[in-house]
Design a protein around this motif. Sequence first.
Motif, PDB file in Angstrom:
ATOM      1  N   ILE A 264       0.870  -1.174   0.000  1.00  0.00           N
ATOM      2  CA  ILE A 264       0.000   0.000   0.000  1.00  0.00           C
ATOM      3  C   ILE A 264       0.905   1.222   0.000  1.00  0.00           C
ATOM      4  N   GLN A 265       0.827   2.009  -1.020  1.00  0.00           N
ATOM      5  CA  GLN A 265       1.701   3.169  -1.127  1.00  0.00           C
ATOM      6  C   GLN A 265       1.169   4.344  -0.307  1.00  0.00           C
ATOM      7  N   ASN A 266       2.086   5.131   0.235  1.00  0.00           N
ATOM      8  CA  ASN A 266       1.747   6.299   1.058  1.00  0.00           C
ATOM      9  C   ASN A 266       0.765   5.948   2.185  1.00  0.00           C
ATOM     10  N   PRO A 267       1.097   4.941   2.998  1.00  0.00           N
ATOM     11  CA  PRO A 267       0.180   4.528   4.064  1.00  0.00           C
ATOM     12  C   PRO A 267       0.172   5.541   5.200  1.00  0.00           C
ATOM     13  N   PRO A 268      -0.874   5.546   6.015  1.00  0.00           N
ATOM     14  CA  PRO A 268      -0.876   6.418   7.205  1.00  0.00           C
ATOM     15  C   PRO A 268       0.184   5.960   8.181  1.00  0.00           C
ATOM     16  N   SER A 269       0.795   6.887   8.878  1.00  0.00           N
ATOM     17  CA  SER A 269       1.817   6.566   9.867  1.00  0.00           C
ATOM     18  C   SER A 269       1.629   7.469  11.074  1.00  0.00           C
ATOM     19  N   VAL A 270       2.360   7.186  12.140  1.00  0.00           N
ATOM     20  CA  VAL A 270       2.255   7.987  13.349  1.00  0.00           C
ATOM     21  C   VAL A 270       3.658   8.274  13.866  1.00  0.00           C
ATOM     22  N   SER A 271       3.873   9.509  14.258  1.00  0.00           N
ATOM     23  CA  SER A 271       5.173   9.885  14.806  1.00  0.00           C
ATOM     24  C   SER A 271       5.355   9.274  16.182  1.00  0.00           C
ATOM     25  N   MET A 272       6.577   8.923  16.526  1.00  0.00           N
ATOM     26  CA  MET A 272       6.844   8.215  17.777  1.00  0.00           C
ATOM     27  C   MET A 272       6.534   9.059  19.013  1.00  0.00           C
ATOM     28  N   ASP A 273       6.449  10.392  18.870  1.00  0.00           N
ATOM     29  CA  ASP A 273       6.149  11.235  20.024  1.00  0.00           C
ATOM     30  C   ASP A 273       4.669  11.609  20.116  1.00  0.00           C
ATOM     31  N   THR A 274       3.822  10.988  19.281  1.00  0.00           N
ATOM     32  CA  THR A 274       2.389  11.274  19.316  1.00  0.00           C
ATOM     33  C   THR A 274       1.745  10.621  20.542  1.00  0.00           C
ATOM     34  N   PRO A 275       0.999  11.384  21.358  1.00  0.00           N
ATOM     35  CA  PRO A 275       0.376  10.805  22.563  1.00  0.00           C
ATOM     36  C   PRO A 275      -0.829   9.930  22.222  1.00  0.00           C
ATOM     37  N   LEU A 276      -1.176   9.068  23.150  1.00  0.00           N
ATOM     38  CA  LEU A 276      -2.279   8.133  22.969  1.00  0.00           C
ATOM     39  C   LEU A 276      -3.592   8.848  22.664  1.00  0.00           C
ATOM     40  N   ALA A 277      -3.843   9.957  23.321  1.00  0.00           N
ATOM     41  CA  ALA A 277      -5.094  10.692  23.107  1.00  0.00           C
ATOM     42  C   ALA A 277      -5.240  11.116  21.639  1.00  0.00           C
ATOM     43  N   THR A 278      -4.151  11.569  21.035  1.00  0.00           N
ATOM     44  CA  THR A 278      -4.174  11.985  19.639  1.00  0.00           C
ATOM     45  C   THR A 278      -4.277  10.787  18.703  1.00  0.00           C
ATOM     46  N   ILE A 279      -3.578   9.698  19.069  1.00  0.00           N
ATOM     47  CA  ILE A 279      -3.592   8.487  18.235  1.00  0.00           C
ATOM     48  C   ILE A 279      -5.013   7.943  18.103  1.00  0.00           C
ATOM     49  N   SER A 280      -5.737   7.900  19.210  1.00  0.00           N
ATOM     50  CA  SER A 280      -7.100   7.345  19.179  1.00  0.00           C
ATOM     51  C   SER A 280      -8.007   8.167  18.274  1.00  0.00           C
TER      52      SER A 280
ATOM     53  N   THR B 270       3.209   7.768  24.649  1.00  0.00           N
ATOM     54  CA  THR B 270       3.489   8.022  23.230  1.00  0.00           C
ATOM     55  C   THR B 270       3.449   6.747  22.383  1.00  0.00           C
ATOM     56  N   ALA B 271       3.362   6.971  21.079  1.00  0.00           N
ATOM     57  CA  ALA B 271       3.349   5.845  20.138  1.00  0.00           C
ATOM     58  C   ALA B 271       4.640   5.054  20.228  1.00  0.00           C
ATOM     59  N   GLY B 272       5.751   5.764  20.465  1.00  0.00           N
ATOM     60  CA  GLY B 272       7.031   5.081  20.594  1.00  0.00           C
ATOM     61  C   GLY B 272       7.082   4.130  21.766  1.00  0.00           C
ATOM     62  N   GLN B 273       6.337   4.471  22.833  1.00  0.00           N
ATOM     63  CA  GLN B 273       6.304   3.608  24.017  1.00  0.00           C
ATOM     64  C   GLN B 273       5.409   2.393  23.807  1.00  0.00           C
ATOM     65  N   MET B 274       4.420   2.523  22.982  1.00  0.00           N
ATOM     66  CA  MET B 274       3.474   1.419  22.760  1.00  0.00           C
ATOM     67  C   MET B 274       3.827   0.567  21.547  1.00  0.00           C
TER      68      MET B 274
END
Length: 397
Positions: free
Chosen positions: A282-298, A340-344
Motif C-alpha cells: 500500500i503506497q503512502n500509508p498512514p503513519s504515526v510519529s513516535m512522540d504522538t500521545p495516545l489521546a491523539t492516536i485514538s 506516546t506511540a514510541g512507548q506502545m
Amino acid sequence: MLKQRLSLGKYFGIGLYVHWTFGLLLAFVAFQSWEGGLAEVAFSIVIVLSVFLCVTLHEYGHSLAARRFGIGTVDITLLPIGGVARLERMPRVPWKELVVAVAGPAVNVVIASVLLVVLLTMLGSEMFAGLMVDTGAAMVGSESVVAESEAVTTPAMAEAAAEMEDASLFGPIGILSYVYTLALINVALVIFNMIPAFPMDGGRVLRSVLAMMMSYAKATYIASRIGLVCAAIMAVMWFAGDQQSPVPVLIAMFIAYAGMSEAKQVEVTEAVRGLVARDVMIQNPPSVSMDTPLATISQTWQSSSVAAMPVVSLAGTVVGILRLSTVSSSIQNGVDPATTAGQMADHDATIVRQHDSLEDVLPTLARNERQLAVVDASGQLVGLLDLDSLRIRAALG
C-alpha cells in the motif's frame, strides 16, 4: 509461544529451546509412575529425557540437511508433543525437500541401530554370565567334582544361580530395560514420523513426491487433506482407547492445525512468487510519529481503516509498528493518555525493504504479523504490506 521458552544453548549454530509446558509432561510422567516408588519415577523421567534427546537429534538432522541446501534454521523448540525445527524456508525443489524430510527419521534409524547392537552385546554378556553361574551351581551338586573343603562357597553360588533364574531380563528398572525401551521408542519414532500426515515428515515426503508430478500448491493441498484424515483417525483411536495420555490427541490437533496453516501459507506464497514488496504494498500509508500521545492516536485512528500503522522517528525512519489492538487495549486499561506511540510500538516487528522477495519474507513472519512497514534503502517509510489483502493486490498486478 516464543516468549515462553527456556534456552538450552546453541549447537551447530542453532539455538535450542524448551517450552515451559514440557515441565507439565515431566510432572504427568512422575504422577503416572508414583505408585512404583521413587526409583521408578526417576527411571521414567530419565526415559522421557532420553527420548527428547533423540527428538532433538532428529530435529538437528532436518536442520543440518537443510543447511546443505543453503537454508538456515531459526531455532529448535522442544514441546511436550515433540520437537519443532523452524527452517527459514522449505526447499522449493521436491527432491531437496525429500532429503530434508527423511534426514530426521534417518537419525533415529542410526540411534536405534546403535542401541540394538549395544543391547545384543549386553544380552550376550548376560547369557555368558548366567551360563557360568549355572555351571558353578551344577558343580556344587556333584559330590564327585567338589571337594569337601570347597563346599564353603557353594551356598552363595547356589543363591546367585537361583537369583539369576528368577531375575527378569527386562525388568521395570535397569540398564537393559533402559536400552531396550529407548531402542523400541526410536523404531516407533521412525514409523510414526513416516505416517503421511502433513506437515509431519511422512507428509512432507508425500508432498515432495506429489510435487514431482503436479504443481507445488496442488501437491500441498492434497497432502494437507490426507493429513487431516490421518489426524481424524488418530483422534478416533484415542477416544476409542484408554485415553490415559493426552499426547496422541494433542498431536492430532497439531497435525490438523499446522497442516492447514502451512497449506494456506503455501497458497499465498505461490500467488506472490516472483514478486517483491514494492509490487503489492500500500503506497503512502498512514503513519504515526513516535512522540504522538495516545489521546491523539485514538482520534487519528477513527478516520483510518488500517489495522496497524508504522511508527516513524522525527527523521522519518521506521522504528516499529503500532497495532490498533494495542491502542484499544491501552485505552480500556486506563493507560495514561500522554503515553506516546514510541512507548506502545512493537519495536521487534519485521521491517521489509521494498525490493525484498515476498517468497523469502513470508515464511519468516510471526503469526501475529499481518501488517508490515516497507522501507527504502535509507529506512524511510515507503509503504505498508498488508497480508490480509496480499493475494488480491498480487492479482491486480
